[in-house]
Design an enzyme around this catalytic site. Structure first.
Site, short mmCIF file in Angstrom:
data_model
loop_
_atom_site.label_atom_id
_atom_site.label_comp_id
_atom_site.label_asym_id
_atom_site.label_seq_id
_atom_site.Cartn_x
_atom_site.Cartn_y
_atom_site.Cartn_z
N ARG A 58 0.81 -1.22 0.00
CA ARG A 58 0.00 0.00 0.00
C ARG A 58 0.84 1.26 0.00
O ARG A 58 0.37 2.31 -0.46
CB ARG A 58 -1.00 -0.03 1.16
CG ARG A 58 -1.97 -1.19 0.99
CD ARG A 58 -3.11 -1.27 1.96
NE ARG A 58 -2.84 -0.88 3.32
CZ ARG A 58 -3.78 -0.62 4.21
NH1 ARG A 58 -5.04 -0.75 3.90
NH2 ARG A 58 -3.46 -0.28 5.44
N GLU A 95 1.87 -4.52 14.37
CA GLU A 95 0.81 -4.55 15.38
C GLU A 95 0.41 -6.00 15.69
O GLU A 95 0.06 -6.33 16.80
CB GLU A 95 -0.39 -3.76 14.87
CG GLU A 95 -1.55 -3.71 15.81
CD GLU A 95 -2.72 -2.93 15.24
OE1 GLU A 95 -3.74 -2.87 15.93
OE2 GLU A 95 -2.62 -2.40 14.12
#
Length: 170
Positions: A58, A95
């Site tokens: 991305r 994360e």
């Protein structure tokens, strides 16, 4: 333009308890996509960068058109085994796990001015990995930009000592 309205929340993806912020509605709307790239270009127009470094996948979506708009080079940072030449690699925390990023060993010259771009700042692991690759190449980071910052996570703390900006804080 309200860019937030072009981001879809997907709960429990990629795993339970994580909310994934899907930018595909932003990308499918040509006005929203153009506005996003234009906003990043405006923020960094005077930074003096000669190259943009962005991570797959991305980060490429925003980094490549931004490099084109700014008239500077683009350096893809990819997963292991995806670049055809000698690479430098770094492993970092996400994360929800760990990952490794690689950059061609000759992608940056010593002292070159670099702008680091990604779609999202969460825990800061990917950004920190790109920063490490740029610094190991002895290039200078002149800015770091994100479309989205997750304000409820501590990613910005991993960017201490670097100027960074984002377009949206969630």
């Amino acid at each position: 333009m309200d860019l937030r309205s072009h981001i879809r929340d997907i709960p429990n993806y990629p795993k339970e308890g994580i909310v994934f912020f899907d930018i595909t509605p932003m990308l499918s709307d040509p006005n929203a996509f153009r506005h996003t790239v234009d906003c990043l270009a405006e923020k960094f127009k005077d930074c003096g960068a000669t190259k943009i470094v962005a991570a797959e996948a991305r980060g490429f979506i925003f980094g490549a058109p931004l490099a084109y708009k700014m008239g500077i080079g683009f350096v893809p940072v990819r997963k292991p085994g995806k670049l055809p030449y000698e690479t430098k690699c770094v492993t970092y925390d996400l994360e929800y796990g760990t990952d490794t990023l690689c950059m061609h060993a000759d992608a940056l010259e010593e002292g070159e001015k670099v702008l680091v771009i990604d779609d999202l700042l969460a825990t800061g692991g990917t950004a920190q990995g790109m920063i490490q690759l740029v610094e190991e190449a002895k290039a200078d980071i002149v800015g770091i930009g994100f479309v989205i910052q997750l304000g409820f996570l501590d990613g910005k703390e991993k960017l201490e000592g670097h100027d960074f900006c984002n377009l949206i804080v969630l």
